[in-house]
Scaffold this motif. Structure first.
Motif, mmCIF file in Angstrom:
data_model
loop_
_atom_site.group_PDB
_atom_site.id
_atom_site.type_symbol
_atom_site.label_atom_id
_atom_site.label_comp_id
_atom_site.label_asym_id
_atom_site.label_seq_id
_atom_site.Cartn_x
_atom_site.Cartn_y
_atom_site.Cartn_z
ATOM 1 N N ALA A 204 0.956 0.511 -11.755
ATOM 2 C CA ALA A 204 -0.085 0.798 -10.765
ATOM 3 C C ALA A 204 -1.224 -0.212 -10.879
ATOM 4 C CB ALA A 204 -0.614 2.217 -10.948
ATOM 5 N N ILE A 205 -1.625 -0.537 -12.101
ATOM 6 C CA ILE A 205 -2.688 -1.509 -12.332
ATOM 7 C C ILE A 205 -2.311 -2.875 -11.768
ATOM 8 C CG2 ILE A 205 -3.826 -2.859 -14.154
ATOM 9 C CD1 ILE A 205 -3.872 -0.258 -15.818
ATOM 10 N N SER A 206 -1.089 -3.306 -12.041
ATOM 11 C CA SER A 206 -0.617 -4.602 -11.562
ATOM 12 C C SER A 206 -0.619 -4.671 -10.036
ATOM 13 C CB SER A 206 0.793 -4.867 -12.111
ATOM 14 O OG SER A 206 1.301 -6.095 -11.626
ATOM 15 N N LEU A 207 -0.135 -3.614 -9.403
ATOM 16 C CA LEU A 207 -0.082 -3.593 -7.942
ATOM 17 C C LEU A 207 -1.492 -3.517 -7.345
ATOM 18 C CD1 LEU A 207 1.528 -3.582 -5.361
ATOM 19 C CD2 LEU A 207 1.934 -1.129 -5.657
ATOM 20 N N ILE B 163 -10.420 0.417 -11.474
ATOM 21 C CA ILE B 163 -11.327 0.501 -12.620
ATOM 22 C C ILE B 163 -10.963 1.684 -13.516
ATOM 23 C CG2 ILE B 163 -13.715 1.031 -13.292
ATOM 24 C CD1 ILE B 163 -14.572 -0.591 -10.775
ATOM 25 N N ASP B 164 -10.705 2.830 -12.903
ATOM 26 C CA ASP B 164 -10.410 4.018 -13.696
ATOM 27 C C ASP B 164 -9.097 3.869 -14.461
ATOM 28 O OD1 ASP B 164 -11.461 6.767 -14.266
ATOM 29 O OD2 ASP B 164 -9.450 7.327 -13.596
ATOM 30 N N LEU B 165 -8.089 3.270 -13.827
ATOM 31 C CA LEU B 165 -6.800 3.090 -14.508
ATOM 32 C C LEU B 165 -6.913 2.067 -15.636
ATOM 33 C CD1 LEU B 165 -4.190 3.161 -11.595
ATOM 34 C CD2 LEU B 165 -4.937 5.021 -13.073
ATOM 35 N N LEU B 166 -7.716 1.038 -15.431
ATOM 36 C CA LEU B 166 -7.952 0.075 -16.518
ATOM 37 C C LEU B 166 -8.603 0.764 -17.712
ATOM 38 C CD1 LEU B 166 -9.283 -3.033 -14.525
ATOM 39 C CD2 LEU B 166 -7.150 -2.928 -15.837
ATOM 40 N N ARG B 167 -9.599 1.580 -17.427
ATOM 41 C CA ARG B 167 -10.280 2.322 -18.499
ATOM 42 C C ARG B 167 -9.294 3.221 -19.226
ATOM 43 N NH1 ARG B 167 -11.905 7.312 -19.058
ATOM 44 N NH2 ARG B 167 -11.504 7.866 -16.884
ATOM 45 N N GLU C 127 0.821 -1.207 0.000
ATOM 46 C CA GLU C 127 0.000 0.000 0.000
ATOM 47 C C GLU C 127 0.859 1.264 0.000
ATOM 48 O OE1 GLU C 127 -3.670 -0.186 2.491
ATOM 49 O OE2 GLU C 127 -2.938 -2.212 2.917
ATOM 50 N N ASP C 128 1.986 1.223 0.703
ATOM 51 C CA ASP C 128 2.916 2.358 0.667
ATOM 52 C C ASP C 128 3.517 2.506 -0.732
ATOM 53 O OD1 ASP C 128 2.441 2.879 3.325
ATOM 54 O OD2 ASP C 128 4.237 1.865 4.053
ATOM 55 N N ILE D 298 -3.415 -5.944 -4.595
ATOM 56 C CA ILE D 298 -3.940 -5.411 -3.336
ATOM 57 C C ILE D 298 -5.418 -5.733 -3.161
ATOM 58 C CG2 ILE D 298 -4.476 -3.279 -2.087
ATOM 59 C CD1 ILE D 298 -1.855 -2.120 -3.169
ATOM 60 N N ILE D 299 -6.223 -5.507 -4.190
ATOM 61 C CA ILE D 299 -7.672 -5.705 -4.023
ATOM 62 C C ILE D 299 -8.060 -7.177 -3.941
ATOM 63 C CG2 ILE D 299 -8.208 -3.507 -5.131
ATOM 64 C CD1 ILE D 299 -9.147 -5.024 -7.584
ATOM 65 N N ASP D 300 -7.149 -8.074 -4.312
ATOM 66 C CA ASP D 300 -7.425 -9.500 -4.135
ATOM 67 C C ASP D 300 -7.562 -9.840 -2.653
ATOM 68 O OD1 ASP D 300 -7.526 -10.131 -6.786
ATOM 69 O OD2 ASP D 300 -5.458 -10.858 -6.920
ATOM 70 N N THR D 301 -6.869 -9.089 -1.800
ATOM 71 C CA THR D 301 -6.927 -9.349 -0.359
ATOM 72 C C THR D 301 -7.571 -8.208 0.430
ATOM 73 O OG1 THR D 301 -4.679 -8.463 -0.103
ATOM 74 C CG2 THR D 301 -4.904 -10.841 -0.413
ATOM 75 N N LYS D 302 -7.621 -7.012 -0.165
ATOM 76 C CA LYS D 302 -8.169 -5.841 0.534
ATOM 77 C C LYS D 302 -9.009 -5.025 -0.448
ATOM 78 C CE LYS D 302 -6.626 -2.588 4.054
ATOM 79 N NZ LYS D 302 -5.433 -2.012 4.749
ATOM 80 N N PRO D 303 -10.209 -5.514 -0.765
ATOM 81 C CA PRO D 303 -11.033 -4.868 -1.800
ATOM 82 C C PRO D 303 -11.775 -3.623 -1.308
ATOM 83 C CG PRO D 303 -12.163 -6.788 -0.939
ATOM 84 C CD PRO D 303 -10.826 -6.745 -0.243
ATOM 85 N N LEU D 304 -11.035 -2.633 -0.836
ATOM 86 C CA LEU D 304 -11.655 -1.384 -0.402
ATOM 87 C C LEU D 304 -12.158 -0.615 -1.619
ATOM 88 C CD1 LEU D 304 -9.098 -0.168 2.304
ATOM 89 C CD2 LEU D 304 -11.254 -1.401 2.662
ATOM 90 N N ALA D 305 -13.263 0.113 -1.451
ATOM 91 C CA ALA D 305 -13.873 0.838 -2.568
ATOM 92 C C ALA D 305 -12.897 1.802 -3.227
ATOM 93 C CB ALA D 305 -15.108 1.587 -2.080
ATOM 94 N N THR D 306 -12.079 2.480 -2.413
ATOM 95 C CA THR D 306 -11.112 3.435 -2.968
ATOM 96 C C THR D 306 -10.163 2.751 -3.936
ATOM 97 O OG1 THR D 306 -11.181 4.757 -0.939
ATOM 98 C CG2 THR D 306 -9.294 5.103 -2.406
#
Length: 208
Positions: free
Chosen positions: A128-131, A149-153, A100-101, A135-143
């Motif tokens: 950033a997308i890869s990281l 999603i935005d970076l993928l787009r 996260e840091d 992260i969201i695989d284990t900590k799927p916070l909305a932020t």
């Protein structure tokens, strides 16, 4: 933003130097990925003039492993790799183990490339997308999820972005009254993805 001059002691080598530091910052995220509105609002880093330790705060206590790495040829090579600001972000990433840091640094790095038009922008966005995926695989916070999603787009990965939106759709619909802004962003991102829009967009566009 208010700045003062203060004596800072480097946590790596103990050298004291006077530095201009921020004592207050007023940063309101403007972009759907959290990017601030202006380049001067990017988080400022510090560099020790003696050992060249780079961090958001070089006075914060750090471990011997960091001090060892700062004195290594590997670290020096990163700082000598070019003359622009990217070397400082790369130096910090070399010293950080926490995901996260690391994401915080990479996003600041990405936004810097977008403000300056640096050629590494696409590469940094992909990092950033890869990281974020990890992260969201284990900590799927909305932020994190909506930044992802935005970076993928922005990276033309519309199918992946749409899949993530579909994964959170039931949760969004269920809780739309509890967080109306997040629900509006969810709907707006869906429209952008359907239109294959890769441009940066502002939170203010969502609530107009």
């Amino acid at each position: 933003m208010k700045k003062i001059t203060r004596k800072i002691k480097c946590a790596c080598c103990g050298h004291e130097t006077e530095m201009e530091v921020n004592v207050s910052r007023n940063v309101n995220p403007a972009g759907l990925d959290g990017r601030p509105q202006y380049e001067w609002q990017l988080r400022p880093y510090q560099e020790c003039p003696k050992c060249h330790y780079v961090s958001w705060d070089i006075s914060r206590k750090t471990g011997e492993d960091v001090a060892t790495l700062v004195s290594s040829d590997k670290y020096r090579k990163v700082l000598d790799s070019n003359t622009n600001q990217s070397r400082y972000y790369e130096a910090m990433l070399l010293l950080i183990a926490n995901q996260e840091d690391s994401l915080n640094v990479i996003l600041q790095y990405l936004w810097w490339t977008e403000f300056t038009g640096d050629s590494q922008g696409t590469q940094v966005r992909e990092r950033a997308i890869s990281l974020l995926k990890t992260i969201i695989d284990t900590k799927p916070l909305a932020t994190y999820v909506f930044t992802y999603i935005d970076l993928l787009r922005r990276n033309c990965e519309f199918d992946k972005a749409s899949d993530i939106l579909n994964d959170v759709s039931s949760s969004m619909e269920k809780n739309k009254e509890d967080n109306k802004l997040l629900y509006q962003i969810y709907q707006y991102e869906r429209r952008l993805i359907e239109a294959k829009d890769t441009a940066p967009h502002l939170v203010s566009e969502v609530v107009v």
